[in-house]
Design an enzyme around this catalytic site. Structure first.
Site, PDB file in Angstrom:
ATOM      1  N   SER A 163      -3.036   3.829   1.231  1.00  0.00           N
ATOM      2  CA  SER A 163      -4.480   3.732   0.965  1.00  0.00           C
ATOM      3  C   SER A 163      -4.949   2.291   0.808  1.00  0.00           C
ATOM      4  CB  SER A 163      -4.842   4.529  -0.290  1.00  0.00           C
ATOM      5  OG  SER A 163      -4.474   5.876  -0.147  1.00  0.00           O
ATOM      6  N   HIS A 216      -6.931   0.770  -4.315  1.00  0.00           N
ATOM      7  CA  HIS A 216      -7.947   0.791  -3.262  1.00  0.00           C
ATOM      8  C   HIS A 216      -8.760  -0.502  -3.251  1.00  0.00           C
ATOM      9  CE1 HIS A 216      -8.027   5.481  -2.973  1.00  0.00           C
ATOM     10  NE2 HIS A 216      -6.860   4.952  -2.663  1.00  0.00           N
TER      11      HIS A 216
END
Length: 507
Positions: free
Chosen positions: A282, A333
């Site tokens: 991610s 993230h």
């Protein structure tokens, strides 16, 4: 006029009608400059001019939606041999506003053979720049064709340069990383399961306690691991759609650096802000978003004209989703997003160099990474996070490595001012396994004092008293455990066994 606007003023063609008598132009690098519509037509009556102005506004509204502008100003230029025979001036005095939404405004200018100077003056006012053209009384067909060809060639050259930005590489590494993470996922499943904590740690998931002990490669390996099929599927799908765009813009080698740099940045951010075990691509995928944001910084007009609205929408959706779902590693993230942006700034674009800007990005990136690592490792010296300490101890317990588990917990207890009942209970469990029953008993008494409703603590104490042959105290603690958790058969069996062992008088 077309040559002047395209070749000298930097406008690009939005629309060119088949008869080549109508042309829509946009200035790429300046969003505030109006769209220009050029029409070569001989106007006979002003009502036909009005109908055409309304058509221009309707078409302008379509263009506005296509290029994503909130409002659109159109300068509508008529080039006619003669003006209309009836009154027409009032139709040009005030701009026409498209009635639906009122977001597109059309201001019109008329250039005729005998009034072009006054028309150019009005046009200069509308464009807020001097428009001056050398105009002859007559032009041969050859001159007209030559000027047309030069203008179109200039427009095509600009379009070609824009297209080249998206053809710097084929998406090789995108598909390579997708295949690698699928293969590693299958290996994890065969070795104990991708959702098994021990398996994830064994194969290199981000596990802060091991990083504190010097396993620096855990800043890299988590990029290729995924926790469960859904996690793998979502990240593979995101990379499949996002990766090719980034790799085509930046080229293969630059994409490789951006992807890995962003992935490592995401893991470092997770290392600093999250004590939990984590894995996944991610951070690297958010790095692709960061690289596209850098593309938007350098080529804002091209970005928003091609992919901008969809990229921004998907990015915002993912950020909102991340902050509303507790299991998502938002630190990873955001770290990946920043890392991708910085990596793109370091590498810039193929065949284009900005040494000062690239050096600035390099120094900023190095300072951020160094500061982040120093901050993260210094925090570990204060005794570490309790959650990380417990995870490490539990991992050693699963491996039946009780010495290491004991060292981890005793070190934490020595260096921490606030210790939970959970830590003392885990420490007592290890002490029982190692035969340190007196230490285990004192720690279990602390646990009961801190949490009087923990049946496991009473049960373990009962076992210690039984080992010491103190049957009365053992029975007392066993009955307490069974009372707190009557459905636990193990506790009830211990009470019965102690009742059987005690003499009748003691009962």
């Amino acid at each position: 006029m077309a040559y002047f606007l395209i070749s000298e003023q930097g406008y690009r063609i939005i629309q060119l009608f088949e008869n080549q008598k109508e042309l829509w132009l946009e200035k790429v690098e300046n969003k505030k400059v109006p769209i220009i519509r050029l029409l070569r037509v001989d106007l006979d009556w002003s009502n036909s001019m009005q109908r055409d102005i309304e058509f221009t506004a309707a078409n302008g509204e379509k263009v506005r939606k296509q290029i994503g502008r909130g409002e659109l100003s159109v300068v509508n230029i008529y080039i006619s041999q003669f003006p209309p025979v009836d009154d027409y001036e009032y139709r040009l005095e005030n701009p026409y506003v498209f009635p639906q939404g009122k977001k597109t405004i059309v201001g019109s200018v008329l250039l005729t053979s005998d009034q072009y100077e006054s028309g150019l003056k009005v046009l200069s006012e509308k464009l807020e720049q001097e428009v001056s053209l050398p105009i002859n009384n007559e032009y041969s067909e050859q001159e007209v064709e030559s000027q047309k060809n030069v203008t179109l060639a200039s427009a095509m050259q600009k379009a070609k340069k824009e297209k080249e930005i998206f053809t710097n590489g084929k998406p090789f590494f995108t598909y390579f990383f997708i295949i690698i993470q699928i293969i590693i996922f299958l290996v994890l499943e065969l070795q104990g399961g991708s959702t098994n904590t021990s398996t994830l740690i064994k194969f290199g998931a981000k596990f802060n306690p091991y990083i504190y002990e010097g396993e620096w490669w855990r800043f890299i390996t988590p990029i290729f691991l995924h926790i469960g099929f859904l996690h793998l599927a979502m990240n593979s799908l995101a990379l499949y759609f996002l990766g090719p765009a980034v790799e085509r813009i930046f080229g293969n080698a630059r994409f490789l650096f951006i992807y890995l740099f962003a992935g490592v940045s995401g893991v470092i951010a997770s290392f600093i802000f999250s004590p939990n075990i984590s894995a996944g691509a991610s951070g690297a995928i958010f790095g692709c978003f960061g690289a596209l944001l850098y593309f938007a910084l350098i080529y804002p007009k091209l970005f928003f004209r091609t992919m901008g609205s969809s990229v921004i929408t998907v990015l915002i959706f993912n950020l909102i989703f991340g902050f509303t779902v507790s299991i998502v590693d938002n630190a990873g993230h955001l770290g990946g997003l920043a890392g991708g942006f910085l990596a793109a700034g370091i590498m810039h674009f193929p065949k284009k160099k900005k040494p000062i800007l690239q050096l600035l990005f390099l120094f900023v990136s190095a300072a951020i990474l160094y500061g982040s690592l120093v901050y993260g490792f210094q925090n570990s010296k204060t005794g570490g996070n309790e959650s990380s300490t417990m995870m490490l101890a539990q991992e050693y317990i699963k491996q039946e490595n009780y010495d290491q588990a004991y060292n981890v917990l005793t070190k934490y207890v020595e260096n921490s001012s606030k210790i939970s009942a959970e830590v003392y209970f885990a420490l007592s469990f290890i002490e029982i396994k190692q035969g340190f029953l007196e230490d285990a008993k004192s720690h279990l008494l602390l646990v009961i004092n801190m949490d009087p409703d923990l049946p496991e603590a009473y049960y373990n104490l009962a076992l210690i008293y039984l080992e010491e042959n103190d049957l009365l105290k053992a029975k007392e603690k066993a009955e307490k455990a069974s009372g707190l958790k009557p459905e636990q058969q193990e506790y009830a069996d211990l009470v019965q066994e102690l009742n059987r062992m005690l003499p009748p008088a003691a009962e």
